[in-house]
Design an enzyme around this catalytic site. Structure first.
Site, short mmCIF file in Angstrom:
data_model
loop_
_atom_site.label_atom_id
_atom_site.label_comp_id
_atom_site.label_asym_id
_atom_site.label_seq_id
_atom_site.Cartn_x
_atom_site.Cartn_y
_atom_site.Cartn_z
N TRP A 49 0.80 -1.22 0.00
CA TRP A 49 0.00 0.00 0.00
C TRP A 49 0.84 1.28 0.00
CZ3 TRP A 49 2.12 1.89 4.32
CH2 TRP A 49 2.53 0.98 5.30
N ASN A 50 2.15 1.20 0.18
CA ASN A 50 2.88 2.45 0.43
C ASN A 50 3.08 3.30 -0.82
OD1 ASN A 50 4.75 0.55 -0.50
ND2 ASN A 50 6.44 1.52 0.57
N LYS A 60 -2.28 -8.95 -7.08
CA LYS A 60 -3.01 -8.71 -5.82
C LYS A 60 -2.37 -7.49 -5.18
CE LYS A 60 -2.59 -9.68 -1.61
NZ LYS A 60 -2.95 -8.32 -1.13
N ALA A 61 -3.00 -6.36 -5.42
CA ALA A 61 -2.52 -5.13 -4.77
C ALA A 61 -3.06 -5.13 -3.34
CB ALA A 61 -2.99 -3.91 -5.55
N GLY A 84 7.16 -6.06 -0.02
CA GLY A 84 6.58 -6.00 1.32
C GLY A 84 7.63 -6.29 2.36
N SER A 85 7.19 -6.78 3.51
CA SER A 85 8.13 -6.96 4.62
C SER A 85 9.01 -8.20 4.41
CB SER A 85 7.37 -7.07 5.94
OG SER A 85 6.49 -8.15 5.89
N GLU A 116 11.24 -7.67 -3.31
CA GLU A 116 11.60 -6.30 -2.88
C GLU A 116 11.16 -6.16 -1.43
OE1 GLU A 116 13.25 -4.35 -4.73
OE2 GLU A 116 12.74 -4.69 -6.82
N LEU A 117 12.09 -6.30 -0.50
CA LEU A 117 11.69 -6.40 0.91
C LEU A 117 12.11 -5.17 1.70
CD1 LEU A 117 12.53 -10.19 1.23
CD2 LEU A 117 10.44 -9.10 0.42
N CYS A 137 10.42 2.08 1.67
CA CYS A 137 11.44 1.07 1.98
C CYS A 137 12.86 1.62 1.81
CB CYS A 137 11.23 -0.18 1.13
SG CYS A 137 11.15 0.17 -0.62
P1 NAD Z 1 2.54 -6.89 6.37
O1 NAD Z 1 3.89 -7.47 6.37
O2 NAD Z 1 1.44 -7.69 6.95
O3 NAD Z 1 2.08 -6.51 4.89
C1 NAD Z 1 2.93 -5.89 3.95
C2 NAD Z 1 2.32 -6.18 2.58
O4 NAD Z 1 2.38 -7.57 2.33
C3 NAD Z 1 0.83 -5.82 2.47
O5 NAD Z 1 0.60 -5.28 1.21
C4 NAD Z 1 0.10 -7.14 2.65
O6 NAD Z 1 -1.12 -7.18 1.94
C5 NAD Z 1 1.09 -8.12 2.08
N1 NAD Z 1 1.04 -9.44 2.71
C6 NAD Z 1 1.05 -9.73 4.03
N2 NAD Z 1 1.01 -11.05 4.21
C7 NAD Z 1 0.96 -11.63 2.99
C8 NAD Z 1 0.92 -12.97 2.52
N3 NAD Z 1 0.95 -14.02 3.35
N4 NAD Z 1 0.86 -13.16 1.18
C9 NAD Z 1 0.87 -12.12 0.31
N5 NAD Z 1 0.92 -10.85 0.70
C10 NAD Z 1 0.97 -10.60 2.02
O7 NAD Z 1 2.62 -5.56 7.12
P2 NAD Z 1 1.85 -4.19 7.09
O8 NAD Z 1 1.35 -3.91 8.47
O9 NAD Z 1 0.89 -4.02 5.96
O10 NAD Z 1 3.11 -3.28 6.82
C11 NAD Z 1 4.10 -3.21 7.81
C12 NAD Z 1 5.43 -3.64 7.36
O11 NAD Z 1 5.48 -4.08 6.01
C13 NAD Z 1 6.35 -2.47 7.43
O12 NAD Z 1 6.95 -2.42 8.69
C14 NAD Z 1 7.33 -2.69 6.34
O13 NAD Z 1 8.46 -3.35 6.85
C15 NAD Z 1 6.65 -3.61 5.39
N6 NAD Z 1 6.31 -2.99 4.10
C16 NAD Z 1 7.29 -2.87 3.20
C17 NAD Z 1 7.02 -2.30 1.98
C18 NAD Z 1 8.10 -2.14 0.95
O14 NAD Z 1 7.99 -1.30 0.08
N7 NAD Z 1 9.15 -2.96 0.96
C19 NAD Z 1 5.75 -1.81 1.71
C20 NAD Z 1 4.74 -1.95 2.67
C21 NAD Z 1 5.04 -2.55 3.88
#
Ligand code: NAD
Length: 476
Positions: A151-152, A175-176, A228-229, A250-251, A284
């Protein structure tokens, strides 16, 4: 406030509405109010999307480069035409300022145009062999891609997830993030309106873990692209490994910023403070851990605090606002915990450290200093508006601190000493390094990290190559 569209999924050319399905409330983070209801996929929806992606791939892998280029170029033009609508929708559902979401549109325009050109340059090579023989190296699209965008960057992330696979001749199931669906759907619509066959790119939403485990269990999917994370990335990489699928990951990051005594203080501060608080710190590649040399430390800290206090925080739709709310209710909570933990362990809080107001998800730009290395925030990605500033004396110690964490996404150095710039370039373990700049992205340059920040790239020729396989043909 403006119009917020009805939310659907896009499966096999159909705009799928809620019907019997579960739904997810989309919240405006500036107000805390629900602005839309998103239908969530069930297993039948995902199976239908998989079948469609298989057909879409059979169609698109045989498209001409000219056809792919025309779609990407056309979509770029439509994004430009629809820029204000796209930007407004993204700000409504994610919170960042309109100035930032407009830039995201332009990032996509640049990327789609770059890939419109690059798709024409998917070359192979033919090798000299004895008479009558030949070896040819060719590149083909990897296959249907399952892409997960967070979402960022509500517009930029889906743009990256769609642009390269479409340029390569792949099909995509995107899947956004459920928190920012309309932005992703807006980008997809530009592609459809530019002539992309609807079976080539689809959008599903759902419970993230359910969607990813279902899609990744299917042999139809040949590549996982995830942003994502690190924790979720590691989990998904394991699922992808079961079927040996290609991955681009891309973590997270924890951007070290080395500021040496010889840096130009005002230029450094004028640049890094804005970038630290861009998108309320939810970036990130954000400059995060400020590793500052002793001789410049006091002035740097004082200048940082002044600038942080002067930032205008508010609803991103309003003129003059420099920082919007955080994207969801989880983020201010996480910030409160980071600040409390750091202070309990001895860190100094100079400004911020708390929420602003009682509606939406605002958290004040915050500056902490002299933070012990065992504080959680010095080890976990803060992903929020916290600046972490610590003093160091030697170059060696500063480099050691930059490399202390398992992350390796973006790093920054501010120094006018050319020899030192070269040392940092060699020694700091990151995928992207800014020397006296925070501008580290571009449609023509690879974006990606090392170590726990992931592997593979998006953008640039490398992003396209990541969607291609290599096939070598030997003729006797
Ligand atoms: P999160 O780790 O639950 O989710 C991050 C993203 O991953 C979301 O878009 C979510 O829909 C997706 N996601 C989560 N679990 C998934 C799964 N099992 N399968 C597929 N997609 C999944 O955390 P959050 O609360 O949404 O965000 C917090 C943390 O996520 C932040 O602290 C940051 O480290 C990380 N993050 C990183 C980026 C990046 O650009 N690298 C972007 C957004 C969040």
């Amino acid at each position: 406030m403006g119009h917020y569209p009805e939310l659907t999924m896009m499966i096999d050319g159909e705009a799928v509405t809620a019907g019997h399905r579960d739904t997810f409330p989309v919240i405006n983070p500036a107000t805390g109010e629900e602005i839309g209801r998103l239908p969530l996929a069930d297993k039948a929806d995902l199976d239908r999307a998989l079948d469609t992606a298989k057909r879409g791939f059979a169609r698109w892998k045989n498209s001409t480069p000219q056809e792919r280029a025309a779609v990407l170029e056309g979509a770029a033009n439509l994004m430009l035409e629809r820029r204000e609508d796209l930007a407004r929708i993204a700000t409504m559902e994610q919170g960042k300022t309109l100035a930032e979401t407009r830039i995201e549109v332009m990032m996509n325009v640049g990327l789609f145009r770059f890939y419109a050109g690059e798709t024409m340059r998917i070359y192979g090579r033919s090798l000299v062999r004895p008479a009558g023989m030949r070896s040819t190296v060719t590149h083909e699209p990897v296959g249907p891609v399952a892409a997960f965008a967070p979402w960022n960057f509500p517009l930029g992330n889906p743009g990256r997830k769609l642009g390269a696979p479409i340029a390569a001749g792949c099909s995509v199931i995107l899947k956004a993030a459920e928190e920012t669906p309309a932005s992703a759907l807006g980008i997809l619509q530009c592609l459809y309106d530019a002539g992309l066959p609807k079976e080539v790119a689809q959008a599903v939403f759902g419970v993230p873990a359910d969607v990813s485990s279902h899609l990744l269990a299917s042999p139809i999917i040949r590549k996982l692209s995830f942003t994502g994370s690190t924790a979720v990335g590691k989990h998904l990489a394991k699922l992808a490994a079961e079927d040996m699928k290609r991955t681009t990951m891309e973590l997270g990051g924890h951007g070290p910023v080395l500021v040496f005594d010889d840096a130009d203080l005002d230029v450094t501060l004028d640049t890094v403070v804005g970038h630290r608080f861009r998108n309320a710190g939810q970036v990130c590649v954000a400059p995060t851990r400020f590793i500052v040399q002793q001789g410049i430390y006091d002035k740097f800290l004082a200048g940082f605090i002044d600038r942080a206090k002067a930032l205008r925080v508010g609803n991103g739709l309003e003129d003059g606002i420099q920082m919007g709310p955080m994207a969801n209710a989880r983020r201010p909570e996480a910030m409160e915990q980071f600040v409390a933990d750091a202070r309990a362990k001895g860190a100094k809080l100079h400004t911020g450290g708390e929420r602003i107001g009682n509606q939406g998800f605002f958290f004040a730009p915050s500056v902490l200093s002299e933070i012990p290395l065992d504080a959680n925030v010095m080890n976990e990605e803060p992903f929020g508006p916290l600046a972490l500033i610590n003093p160091y004396s030697s170059e060696e110690d500063m480099i050691a601190e930059a490399n202390r964490l398992p992350y390796g996404l973006a790093g920054y150095v501010w120094t006018t000493n050319a020899k030192r710039q070269k040392t940092i370039q060699r020694e700091v373990e990151v995928g992207m390094l800014g020397i006296n700049t925070t501008m580290i992205g571009g449609s023509d340059t690879p974006f990606g990290g090392i170590k726990w920040s992931g592997h593979g790239h998006e953008d640039g020729p490398e992003g396209l190559a990541a969607c291609l396989i290599t096939k070598t043909v030997h003729e006797g």
